[in-house]
Design a protein around this motif. Structure first.
Motif, mmCIF file in Angstrom:
data_model
loop_
_atom_site.group_PDB
_atom_site.id
_atom_site.type_symbol
_atom_site.label_atom_id
_atom_site.label_comp_id
_atom_site.label_asym_id
_atom_site.label_seq_id
_atom_site.Cartn_x
_atom_site.Cartn_y
_atom_site.Cartn_z
ATOM 1 N N VAL A 5 0.797 -1.121 -0.021
ATOM 2 C CA VAL A 5 -0.072 -0.131 0.160
ATOM 3 C C VAL A 5 0.954 1.281 -0.012
ATOM 4 O O VAL A 5 0.653 2.123 -0.780
ATOM 5 N N GLN A 6 1.882 1.257 0.801
ATOM 6 C CA GLN A 6 2.817 2.426 0.966
ATOM 7 C C GLN A 6 3.570 2.599 -0.478
ATOM 8 O O GLN A 6 3.742 3.788 -0.987
ATOM 9 N N LEU A 7 3.870 1.368 -1.268
ATOM 10 C CA LEU A 7 4.574 1.633 -2.517
ATOM 11 C C LEU A 7 3.323 2.292 -3.362
ATOM 12 O O LEU A 7 3.953 3.035 -4.353
ATOM 13 N N LEU A 8 2.003 1.734 -3.468
ATOM 14 C CA LEU A 8 1.133 2.241 -4.447
ATOM 15 C C LEU A 8 1.014 3.688 -4.028
ATOM 16 O O LEU A 8 0.846 4.369 -5.147
ATOM 17 N N VAL A 9 0.873 4.326 -2.816
ATOM 18 C CA VAL A 9 0.502 5.391 -2.427
ATOM 19 C C VAL A 9 1.892 6.281 -3.151
ATOM 20 O O VAL A 9 1.587 7.499 -3.872
ATOM 21 N N LEU A 10 3.214 5.884 -3.108
ATOM 22 C CA LEU A 10 4.099 6.656 -3.488
ATOM 23 C C LEU A 10 3.927 6.824 -5.012
ATOM 24 O O LEU A 10 4.331 7.813 -5.567
ATOM 25 N N ILE A 11 3.776 5.649 -5.588
ATOM 26 C CA ILE A 11 3.436 5.833 -7.160
ATOM 27 C C ILE A 11 2.712 6.977 -7.465
ATOM 28 O O ILE A 11 2.705 7.717 -8.300
ATOM 29 N N LEU A 12 1.360 6.690 -6.640
ATOM 30 C CA LEU A 12 0.237 7.726 -7.172
ATOM 31 C C LEU A 12 0.553 9.228 -6.660
ATOM 32 O O LEU A 12 0.300 10.087 -7.489
ATOM 33 N N VAL A 13 1.666 9.343 -5.556
ATOM 34 C CA VAL A 13 2.043 10.813 -5.377
ATOM 35 C C VAL A 13 2.733 11.280 -6.347
ATOM 36 O O VAL A 13 2.664 12.463 -6.978
ATOM 37 N N VAL A 14 3.760 10.539 -6.952
ATOM 38 C CA VAL A 14 4.696 10.809 -7.739
ATOM 39 C C VAL A 14 4.059 11.123 -9.231
ATOM 40 O O VAL A 14 4.113 11.960 -9.953
ATOM 41 N N LEU A 50 -4.900 3.329 -10.559
ATOM 42 C CA LEU A 50 -4.110 3.247 -9.294
ATOM 43 C C LEU A 50 -4.799 3.744 -8.253
ATOM 44 O O LEU A 50 -4.547 2.931 -7.124
ATOM 45 N N VAL A 51 -5.668 4.680 -8.414
ATOM 46 C CA VAL A 51 -6.612 5.184 -7.165
ATOM 47 C C VAL A 51 -7.309 3.837 -6.921
ATOM 48 O O VAL A 51 -7.424 3.623 -5.475
ATOM 49 N N ILE A 52 -8.072 3.203 -7.703
ATOM 50 C CA ILE A 52 -8.938 2.076 -7.526
ATOM 51 C C ILE A 52 -8.057 0.991 -7.019
ATOM 52 O O ILE A 52 -8.611 0.371 -5.972
ATOM 53 N N ILE A 53 -7.077 0.670 -7.529
ATOM 54 C CA ILE A 53 -6.277 -0.580 -7.012
ATOM 55 C C ILE A 53 -5.804 -0.380 -5.768
ATOM 56 O O ILE A 53 -5.650 -1.070 -4.595
ATOM 57 N N THR A 54 -5.298 1.146 -5.433
ATOM 58 C CA THR A 54 -4.548 1.559 -3.917
ATOM 59 C C THR A 54 -5.974 1.209 -3.077
ATOM 60 O O THR A 54 -5.640 0.548 -1.751
ATOM 61 N N GLY A 55 -7.194 1.516 -3.231
ATOM 62 C CA GLY A 55 -8.306 1.420 -2.367
ATOM 63 C C GLY A 55 -8.495 0.122 -2.196
ATOM 64 O O GLY A 55 -8.887 -0.485 -1.050
ATOM 65 N N LEU A 56 -8.418 -0.709 -3.255
ATOM 66 C CA LEU A 56 -8.785 -2.262 -3.127
ATOM 67 C C LEU A 56 -7.787 -2.866 -2.124
ATOM 68 O O LEU A 56 -8.185 -3.600 -1.179
ATOM 69 N N VAL A 57 -6.567 -2.548 -2.375
ATOM 70 C CA VAL A 57 -5.430 -3.176 -1.545
ATOM 71 C C VAL A 57 -5.724 -2.760 -0.103
ATOM 72 O O VAL A 57 -5.550 -3.374 0.845
ATOM 73 N N ASN A 58 -5.854 -1.474 0.098
ATOM 74 C CA ASN A 58 -5.930 -1.092 1.524
ATOM 75 C C ASN A 58 -7.364 -1.522 2.399
ATOM 76 O O ASN A 58 -7.240 -1.599 3.399
ATOM 77 N N SER A 59 -8.092 -2.030 1.463
ATOM 78 C CA SER A 59 -9.370 -2.623 2.306
ATOM 79 C C SER A 59 -9.015 -3.971 2.929
ATOM 80 O O SER A 59 -9.709 -4.614 3.647
ATOM 81 N N PHE A 60 -7.901 -4.682 2.294
ATOM 82 C CA PHE A 60 -7.552 -5.822 2.818
ATOM 83 C C PHE A 60 -6.875 -5.784 4.248
ATOM 84 O O PHE A 60 -6.301 -6.635 4.876
ATOM 85 N N ILE A 61 -6.251 -4.709 4.458
ATOM 86 C CA ILE A 61 -5.564 -4.145 5.666
ATOM 87 C C ILE A 61 -6.329 -4.185 6.872
ATOM 88 O O ILE A 61 -7.497 -3.388 6.851
#
Length: 62
Positions: A5-14, A50-61
């Motif tokens: 999730v942190q990696l996905l958020v970093l890619i999203l921010v960049v 990427l926003v959708i994938i990040t949200g989906l992956v974050n829902s599993f935490i």
């Protein structure tokens, strides 16, 4: 999973930073819109995915 999730958020921010800088520059430059239109649309699609994938992956935490 948290690292993913942190990696996905970093890619999203960049990518967001690149789009915030790149799109106005492209629109302000004469003749650049016709050349860069597909790249901008593709980047925006990747950003939305990427926003959708990040949200989906974050829902599993828990």
């Amino acid at each position: 999973m948290t690292i993913a999730v942190q990696l996905l958020v970093l890619i999203l921010v960049v990518l967001s930073t690149l789009l915030v800088i790149g799109i106005p520059v492209t629109l302000a430059s004469p003749g650049q819109w016709e050349q860069s239109r597909n790249l901008i649309y593709t980047s925006a699609g990747i950003w939305a995915g990427l926003v959708i994938i990040t949200g989906l992956v974050n829902s599993f935490i828990v």
